[in-house]
Design an enzyme around this catalytic site. Structure first.
Site, short mmCIF file in Angstrom:
data_model
loop_
_atom_site.label_atom_id
_atom_site.label_comp_id
_atom_site.label_asym_id
_atom_site.label_seq_id
_atom_site.Cartn_x
_atom_site.Cartn_y
_atom_site.Cartn_z
CG ASN A 48 -2.17 1.04 1.52
OD1 ASN A 48 -1.15 2.15 0.85
ND2 ASN A 48 -2.73 1.00 2.06
CG ASP A 72 -1.10 -7.13 11.93
OD1 ASP A 72 -1.73 -6.87 10.37
OD2 ASP A 72 -2.10 -8.45 12.27
CG HIS A 118 -3.35 2.83 15.94
ND1 HIS A 118 -4.19 3.41 16.12
CD2 HIS A 118 -3.69 1.60 15.00
CE1 HIS A 118 -4.67 3.69 14.93
NE2 HIS A 118 -4.31 2.10 14.34
CE LYS A 156 -5.90 7.68 11.90
NZ LYS A 156 -6.46 6.21 10.78
P1 IMP Z 1 -4.20 -3.09 8.62
O1 IMP Z 1 -2.81 -2.96 9.86
O2 IMP Z 1 -3.43 -1.70 7.88
O3 IMP Z 1 -4.17 -4.74 7.81
O4 IMP Z 1 -5.15 -2.83 9.49
C1 IMP Z 1 -6.60 -3.60 9.97
C2 IMP Z 1 -7.50 -2.92 9.68
O5 IMP Z 1 -7.88 -2.52 11.03
C3 IMP Z 1 -7.59 -1.88 8.95
O6 IMP Z 1 -8.55 -2.62 8.00
C4 IMP Z 1 -8.91 -1.16 9.57
O7 IMP Z 1 -10.71 -1.97 9.22
C5 IMP Z 1 -8.24 -1.45 11.17
N1 IMP Z 1 -7.81 -0.53 11.50
C6 IMP Z 1 -5.74 -0.12 11.74
N2 IMP Z 1 -5.68 0.84 11.44
C7 IMP Z 1 -7.04 1.80 11.70
C8 IMP Z 1 -6.53 2.95 11.57
O8 IMP Z 1 -5.80 3.99 11.40
N3 IMP Z 1 -7.99 3.97 11.93
C9 IMP Z 1 -8.97 3.25 11.30
N4 IMP Z 1 -8.51 1.86 11.32
C10 IMP Z 1 -7.77 1.02 11.85
#
Ligand code: IMP
Length: 196
Positions: free
Chosen positions: A13, A70, A178, A173
């Site tokens: 990404n 993750d 996190h 943000k």
């Molecule tokens: P990944 O770690 O980028 O695969 O995120 C996993 C999923 O967690 C994302 O598709 C969102 O649904 C949720 N998520 C993770 N970080 C955020 C954030 O900063 N805002 C909102 N949703 C989040």
């Protein structure tokens, strides 16, 4: 000219890569995309395991020091769900929000947190450090805001007086998220141990 250390960031990404490089501006570290063919199976049972799986695969392909994250949303009243299944909770972003609000409709406890695990591995895939960043708040009754992604429109962040993460600018943000909290700890590790 600044002599930057280049580290692979295990994602497909480009937007996420941009966000990570924005957060680490001025740190002496530059993150780059993994080589073509990066498509690991995220079959771990924790955020830490999944970030390790991604970092290890990126280092196997690139033979470079690699970082992966993750992340997900953990809701107290739902025993930590959707957690590592945050991206797969329902088929579309809006359906995921609707399902979350429906599942919490009867609950008096709306406390929740975003969690981000990051794993940094060496050129051979050995773990150098693992760090966790969190962002605490609660789930709103109604969604608000158009910025951000995922569950941002229903996440009311502690200390920001009723604002959801989607009401905030990307810049705001990025100073409290996190991901920001985890990445700061990783950057400190890199600066102290990898001679930036
Ligand atoms: P990944 O770690 O980028 O695969 O995120 C996993 C999923 O967690 C994302 O598709 C969102 O649904 C949720 N998520 C993770 N970080 C955020 C954030 O900063 N805002 C909102 N949703 C989040």
């Amino acid at each position: 000219m600044e002599n930057k250390i280049k580290i692979v960031f295990a994602t497909g990404n480009a937007h996420k890569l941009h966000e990570i490089n924005e957060i680490s501006k001025g740190s002496g570290v530059e993150f780059i995309l993994p080589p073509k063919g990066f498509d690991p199976e995220e079959n771990g049972t924790t955020f830490e395991q999944n970030s390790y799986i991604k970092a290890k695969e990126a280092s196997r392909l690139s033979k470079m020091i690699s970082l992966a994250d993750d992340s997900g949303l953990c809701v107290e009243a739902l025993n930590g769900e959707p957690g590592i299944f945050s991206a797969r909770y329902a088929p579309t972003p809006q359906a995921r929000i609707d399902k979350l609000l429906a599942n919490l409709a009867e609950s008096g406890n709306r406390r929740a947190k975003f969690v981000c695990a990051m794993t940094l591995v060496d050129e051979s895939g050995n773990i150098l450090t693992q760090q966790i960043g969190e962002c605490h708040g609660k789930i709103a009754k109604n969604q608000s805001g158009t910025n951000g992604f995922g569950y941002d429109p229903v996440f009311l962040i502690d200390g920001y007086d009723g604002l959801t993460l989607a009401d905030m600018s990307e810049e705001q943000k990025n100073k409290i998220s996190h991901r920001f909290n985890a990445l700061n700890k990783i950057i400190t590790y890199i600066q102290e141990n990898l001679r930036v």
